[in-house]
Design a protein around this motif. Structure first.
Motif, mmCIF file in Angstrom:
data_model
loop_
_atom_site.group_PDB
_atom_site.id
_atom_site.type_symbol
_atom_site.label_atom_id
_atom_site.label_comp_id
_atom_site.label_asym_id
_atom_site.label_seq_id
_atom_site.Cartn_x
_atom_site.Cartn_y
_atom_site.Cartn_z
ATOM 1 N N PHE A 101 15.584 126.342 98.575
ATOM 2 C CA PHE A 101 15.080 126.048 97.233
ATOM 3 C C PHE A 101 15.028 127.318 96.389
ATOM 4 O O PHE A 101 15.288 127.278 95.177
ATOM 5 C CB PHE A 101 13.702 125.388 97.298
ATOM 6 C CG PHE A 101 13.739 123.892 97.389
ATOM 7 C CD1 PHE A 101 14.199 123.130 96.332
ATOM 8 C CD2 PHE A 101 13.301 123.238 98.532
ATOM 9 C CE1 PHE A 101 14.235 121.741 96.405
ATOM 10 C CE2 PHE A 101 13.338 121.851 98.623
ATOM 11 C CZ PHE A 101 13.804 121.106 97.562
ATOM 12 N N ASP A 102 14.669 128.441 96.988
ATOM 13 C CA ASP A 102 14.707 129.717 96.256
ATOM 14 C C ASP A 102 16.092 129.953 95.675
ATOM 15 O O ASP A 102 16.252 130.261 94.489
ATOM 16 C CB ASP A 102 14.355 130.877 97.200
ATOM 17 C CG ASP A 102 12.855 131.109 97.329
ATOM 18 O OD1 ASP A 102 12.083 130.473 96.588
ATOM 19 O OD2 ASP A 102 12.462 131.937 98.171
ATOM 20 N N VAL A 103 17.109 129.821 96.522
ATOM 21 C CA VAL A 103 18.491 130.069 96.097
ATOM 22 C C VAL A 103 18.919 129.061 95.032
ATOM 23 O O VAL A 103 19.552 129.417 94.029
ATOM 24 C CB VAL A 103 19.452 130.028 97.301
ATOM 25 C CG1 VAL A 103 20.903 130.154 96.840
ATOM 26 C CG2 VAL A 103 19.118 131.129 98.300
ATOM 27 N N PRO A 172 21.463 118.869 97.466
ATOM 28 C CA PRO A 172 22.236 118.001 96.569
ATOM 29 C C PRO A 172 21.390 116.906 95.920
ATOM 30 O O PRO A 172 21.583 116.575 94.748
ATOM 31 C CB PRO A 172 23.311 117.409 97.493
ATOM 32 C CG PRO A 172 23.510 118.457 98.534
ATOM 33 C CD PRO A 172 22.138 119.014 98.772
ATOM 34 N N ASP A 173 20.443 116.355 96.669
ATOM 35 C CA ASP A 173 19.568 115.326 96.094
ATOM 36 C C ASP A 173 18.656 115.922 95.027
ATOM 37 O O ASP A 173 18.355 115.278 94.014
ATOM 38 C CB ASP A 173 18.735 114.666 97.194
ATOM 39 C CG ASP A 173 19.556 113.760 98.097
ATOM 40 O OD1 ASP A 173 20.664 113.368 97.701
ATOM 41 O OD2 ASP A 173 19.090 113.447 99.212
ATOM 42 N N ALA A 174 18.208 117.160 95.245
ATOM 43 C CA ALA A 174 17.374 117.837 94.251
ATOM 44 C C ALA A 174 18.167 118.072 92.966
ATOM 45 O O ALA A 174 17.656 117.868 91.855
ATOM 46 C CB ALA A 174 16.848 119.159 94.804
ATOM 47 N N LEU A 208 25.558 124.894 90.901
ATOM 48 C CA LEU A 208 24.238 125.189 91.469
ATOM 49 C C LEU A 208 24.249 125.280 92.985
ATOM 50 O O LEU A 208 23.333 125.852 93.582
ATOM 51 C CB LEU A 208 23.233 124.126 91.013
ATOM 52 C CG LEU A 208 23.098 123.953 89.495
ATOM 53 C CD1 LEU A 208 22.077 122.874 89.170
ATOM 54 C CD2 LEU A 208 22.724 125.269 88.818
ATOM 55 N N LEU A 209 25.283 124.724 93.608
ATOM 56 C CA LEU A 209 25.402 124.755 95.068
ATOM 57 C C LEU A 209 26.797 125.266 95.461
ATOM 58 O O LEU A 209 27.569 124.566 96.115
ATOM 59 C CB LEU A 209 25.157 123.357 95.655
ATOM 60 C CG LEU A 209 23.793 122.724 95.376
ATOM 61 C CD1 LEU A 209 23.789 121.267 95.819
ATOM 62 C CD2 LEU A 209 22.678 123.498 96.060
ATOM 63 N N PRO A 210 27.143 126.488 95.070
ATOM 64 C CA PRO A 210 28.508 126.968 95.286
ATOM 65 C C PRO A 210 28.907 127.107 96.747
ATOM 66 O O PRO A 210 30.094 127.108 97.064
ATOM 67 C CB PRO A 210 28.512 128.337 94.587
ATOM 68 C CG PRO A 210 27.084 128.764 94.587
ATOM 69 C CD PRO A 210 26.302 127.501 94.409
ATOM 70 N N GLU A 211 27.940 127.211 97.633
ATOM 71 C CA GLU A 211 28.260 127.363 99.055
ATOM 72 C C GLU A 211 28.443 126.014 99.762
ATOM 73 O O GLU A 211 28.794 125.978 100.943
ATOM 74 C CB GLU A 211 27.152 128.166 99.754
ATOM 75 C CG GLU A 211 26.962 129.571 99.195
ATOM 76 C CD GLU A 211 28.242 130.384 99.234
ATOM 77 O OE1 GLU A 211 28.934 130.338 100.266
ATOM 78 O OE2 GLU A 211 28.554 131.061 98.238
#
Length: 318
Positions: A101-103, A172-174, A208-211
């Motif tokens: 969540f921090d990331v 992903p849900d967040a 937001l989730l590049p990894e």
């Protein structure tokens, strides 16, 4: 000639990596320290005689029209307690998720600087899989009973629903819940507008989730993602030939955009397809639009599906 091509490809890769590293470096420098409150743990470890104190600490979770006897019964119910024990076994150490969540919120603050740093509250709710994570500005509520692993004995759901009941799907849900506050509401019911809306949501996951891999972002298996990639041109031709894009028949959303065991082309291949293929195609259209237009993220999120499509220069891969 071959060595020249190799050198050129290597140069392009290095430039791309450098650009990415600069962005990620800026994101890493954004100060974020997410706090977590385990309401699920507090609730099931509170003695009935201390319920009043718990209600004062967490008034949000105790509607005024619900009698205390209901909460006490839930605290003591063997099935609820077994569910809590399973959650505690899985998430006794929540620190890895908190760091995720921090990331995530470092990325959110980079692209949306006005965003507040929320508090994460974990709960055990009623297994409402349509609301696994709820983003509410200063709070993010995570229903941990829906992240025990898709093969958990408690889950009596169809495979297409429970395949996303994994820890990896919390972020992903967040983002999906966060996105609902940033993307312009759909003003018409056409299939294209529905496709582009969820394409925007998935594009936000790109940023937001590049990894995360594409299958993780959309909640597919690797095989389901591959099916979409291999059949992209076929799906697009199907939509075009049947003039579906601007059709506002509500059944089209259920057939191609909403979660489902498979998409409904009404052909023999249906059982081979994943659900939500329309959302996946919408994602590719949004990606193409961003690639071919000079526009800010906020502007793109407010544009109509029709405008994005018409300016996207989208061509399905063959």
């Amino acid at each position: 000639m071959k060595s020249y091509r190799f050198a050129l490809i290597l140069f392009v890769i290095l430039i791309s990596c450098e650009k990415k590293s600069k962005t990620e470096k800026a994101i890493e420098d954004i100060p974020v320290a997410i706090k977590v409150e385990r309401f699920d743990k507090a609730f099931f470890e509170t003695k009935p005689e201390d319920l009043a104190k718990l209600k004062r600490e967490y008034p949000l979770f105790f509607p005024s029209n619900t009698e205390d006897a209901v909460w006490i019964e839930k605290m003591q119910d063997p099935l609820w307690r077994e569910l809590y024990q399973e959650v505690e076994r899985k998430y006794s150490n929540f620190e890895p998720v908190r760091k995720d969540f921090d990331v995530l919120f470092q990325h959110i603050k980079y692209y949306f600087p006005e965003t507040k740093t929320p508090k994460i509250i974990t709960v055990i709710a009623e297994m409402d899989y349509n609301n696994k994570v709820i983003y509410a500005d200063s709070l993010v509520i995570v229903s941990l009973e829906l992240y025990l692993g898709k093969d958990h004995k408690f889950y009596q759901f169809p495979e297409y629903i429970k395949q996303s009941f994994e820890t990896k799907q919390i972020m992903p849900d967040a983002v999906a819940s966060f996105a609902s506050r940033k993307i312009a509401k759909v003003t018409d019911k056409s299939l294209l507008s529905q496709m582009i809306y969820f394409g925007k949501e998935l594009y936000l996951k790109d940023l937001l989730l590049p990894e995360y891999s594409d299958d993780e972002k959309i909640g597919y298996t690797e095989e389901q993602l591959l099916w979409c990639q291999e059949n992209e041109s076929y799906m697009w031709r199907y939509f075009i030939e049947r003039e579906m894009l601007y059709d506002d028949d509500a059944k089209l959303k259920a057939r191609f955009v909403s979660p489902a065991p498979f998409s409904k082309f009404y052909l023999e291949i249906d059982n081979e397809t994943p659900g939500r293929v329309g959302a996946w195609v919408g994602w590719q259209i949004v990606r193409s639009y961003i690639k071919n237009n000079d526009v800010t993220l906020d502007e793109m999120l407010q544009l109509s599906g029709k405008e994005i499509f018409e300016k996207s220069k989208y061509k399905p891969k063959k």
